[in-house]
Write a protein that holds these residues in place. Structure first.
Motif, PDB file in Angstrom:
ATOM      1  N   SER A 132       0.823  -1.213   0.000  1.00  0.00           N
ATOM      2  CA  SER A 132       0.000   0.000   0.000  1.00  0.00           C
ATOM      3  C   SER A 132       0.853   1.258   0.000  1.00  0.00           C
ATOM      4  O   SER A 132       0.514   2.251  -0.653  1.00  0.00           O
ATOM      5  CB  SER A 132      -0.940  -0.003   1.213  1.00  0.00           C
ATOM      6  N   SER A 133       1.984   1.229   0.699  1.00  0.00           N
ATOM      7  CA  SER A 133       2.842   2.420   0.726  1.00  0.00           C
ATOM      8  C   SER A 133       3.514   2.634  -0.627  1.00  0.00           C
ATOM      9  O   SER A 133       3.714   3.787  -1.050  1.00  0.00           O
ATOM     10  CB  SER A 133       3.894   2.297   1.832  1.00  0.00           C
ATOM     11  N   VAL A 134       3.836   1.549  -1.311  1.00  0.00           N
ATOM     12  CA  VAL A 134       4.439   1.683  -2.641  1.00  0.00           C
ATOM     13  C   VAL A 134       3.410   2.225  -3.627  1.00  0.00           C
ATOM     14  O   VAL A 134       3.719   3.115  -4.441  1.00  0.00           O
ATOM     15  CB  VAL A 134       4.987   0.327  -3.138  1.00  0.00           C
ATOM     16  N   LEU A 135       2.201   1.719  -3.550  1.00  0.00           N
ATOM     17  CA  LEU A 135       1.149   2.219  -4.425  1.00  0.00           C
ATOM     18  C   LEU A 135       0.879   3.697  -4.163  1.00  0.00           C
ATOM     19  O   LEU A 135       0.633   4.470  -5.104  1.00  0.00           O
ATOM     20  CB  LEU A 135      -0.127   1.397  -4.243  1.00  0.00           C
ATOM     21  N   SER A 136       0.949   4.101  -2.894  1.00  0.00           N
ATOM     22  CA  SER A 136       0.763   5.510  -2.560  1.00  0.00           C
ATOM     23  C   SER A 136       1.883   6.361  -3.149  1.00  0.00           C
ATOM     24  O   SER A 136       1.649   7.463  -3.662  1.00  0.00           O
ATOM     25  CB  SER A 136       0.715   5.693  -1.036  1.00  0.00           C
ATOM     26  N   ALA A 137       3.106   5.833  -3.077  1.00  0.00           N
ATOM     27  CA  ALA A 137       4.251   6.558  -3.637  1.00  0.00           C
ATOM     28  C   ALA A 137       4.115   6.687  -5.151  1.00  0.00           C
ATOM     29  O   ALA A 137       4.414   7.737  -5.731  1.00  0.00           O
ATOM     30  CB  ALA A 137       5.548   5.846  -3.280  1.00  0.00           C
ATOM     31  N   LEU A 138       3.659   5.625  -5.797  1.00  0.00           N
ATOM     32  CA  LEU A 138       3.459   5.671  -7.243  1.00  0.00           C
ATOM     33  C   LEU A 138       2.355   6.659  -7.613  1.00  0.00           C
ATOM     34  O   LEU A 138       2.492   7.420  -8.578  1.00  0.00           O
ATOM     35  CB  LEU A 138       3.111   4.278  -7.764  1.00  0.00           C
ATOM     36  N   LYS A 139       1.292   6.648  -6.832  1.00  0.00           N
ATOM     37  CA  LYS A 139       0.190   7.572  -7.103  1.00  0.00           C
ATOM     38  C   LYS A 139       0.650   9.019  -6.972  1.00  0.00           C
ATOM     39  O   LYS A 139       0.305   9.875  -7.801  1.00  0.00           O
ATOM     40  CB  LYS A 139      -0.972   7.297  -6.152  1.00  0.00           C
ATOM     41  N   SER A 140       1.468   9.289  -5.966  1.00  0.00           N
ATOM     42  CA  SER A 140       1.982  10.651  -5.756  1.00  0.00           C
ATOM     43  C   SER A 140       2.901  11.080  -6.893  1.00  0.00           C
ATOM     44  O   SER A 140       3.004  12.266  -7.215  1.00  0.00           O
ATOM     45  CB  SER A 140       2.735  10.725  -4.423  1.00  0.00           C
ATOM     46  N   ALA A 141       3.586  10.095  -7.488  1.00  0.00           N
ATOM     47  CA  ALA A 141       4.523  10.396  -8.578  1.00  0.00           C
ATOM     48  C   ALA A 141       3.829  10.443  -9.936  1.00  0.00           C
ATOM     49  O   ALA A 141       4.468  10.769 -10.941  1.00  0.00           O
ATOM     50  CB  ALA A 141       5.634   9.353  -8.608  1.00  0.00           C
TER      51      ALA A 141
END
Length: 232
Positions: free
Chosen positions: A8-17
């Motif tokens: 979930s944290s990786v997906l959040s980072a990808l979404k932010s990018a």
């Protein structure tokens, strides 16, 4: 992100990018159709992958998300040593665009000991991206595998010739890519690919002619010939 980030944290980072402009251009400009995508520029995906490092278990979980950007990231953080033939088949069945297909083949699948076997197996598939995967993987091997002998690639040229009549856009382009990549390895393979392409270019089949001419145009460039001459 922490040293061992959660999916979930990786997906959040990808979404932010993500970049809306990149996402909006995927289909119209590049022909990439993805149901779930953030539009993360490749440079940012690579940066996130570098921060994470190899994390095969995380890659397995991220793949399940179905997110386009996450699946590209999987190709960079999955461990080739832990990739099994079953995993290759399972992920290949999920290919629904050339972006994921090519990136997985180029970054991950070609580093496994099962790559050549999968080229031959996938070439017999009927779905467009499954069949494309065979030749995208072969092209990746031709570009990256420095140890295999010329004969290993030469014996797969008939496989390329057989698939050259497939008029589906993403298949015929992958066949051309594979032939061009093989023909750029060494002089003998260059000659063999030129011969194959010449036969295809003279075919009565329009798709075979397209593939043959596309390969001949690329392999006849002075840059390719000059590079091969230096390898002699």
């Amino acid at each position: 992100m922490s040293a061992r980030p959660s999916p979930s944290s990786v997906l959040s980072a990808l979404k932010s990018a993500g970049d809306k402009r990149v996402r909006d251009e995927m289909g119209p400009r590049y022909g990439i159709v993805a149901k779930d995508a953030f539009g993360v520029p490749m440079a940012k995906i690579k940066a996130i992958a570098k921060e994470i490092g190899r994390d095969h278990d995380l890659a397995i979980e991220l793949w399940k998300s179905g997110n386009y950007d996450a699946r590209l990231l999987c190709s960079m953080i999955a461990d080739p040593a832990r990739v099994t033939p079953a995993l290759m088949d399972r992920w290949r069945r999920d290919f629904d665009n050339w972006g994921v297909c090519d990136t997985l083949c180029f970054n991950l699948f070609d580093k496994t000991p099962y790559a050549f076997a999968k080229v031959e197996a996938w070439a017999a598939l009927n779905d467009e991206f499954g069949k494309r995967a065979a030749f995208a993987l072969l092209a990746s091997l031709a570009l990256h595998d420095k140890k295999s002998e010329d004969a290993t690639f030469a014996r797969l040229l008939p496989l390329c010739a057989k698939a050259a009549s497939d008029d589906r856009n993403f298949v015929k382009k992958a066949v051309s890519w594979a032939l061009r990549a093989i023909g750029s390895r060494r002089a003998k393979l260059h000659d063999a690919c030129i011969a194959t392409a010449t036969r295809l270019a003279a075919s009565e089949d329009a798709t075979e002619r397209w593939v043959g001419k596309d390969v001949l145009r690329d392999l006849s460039r002075p840059l390719v010939k000059g590079r091969l001459a230096k390898k002699k």
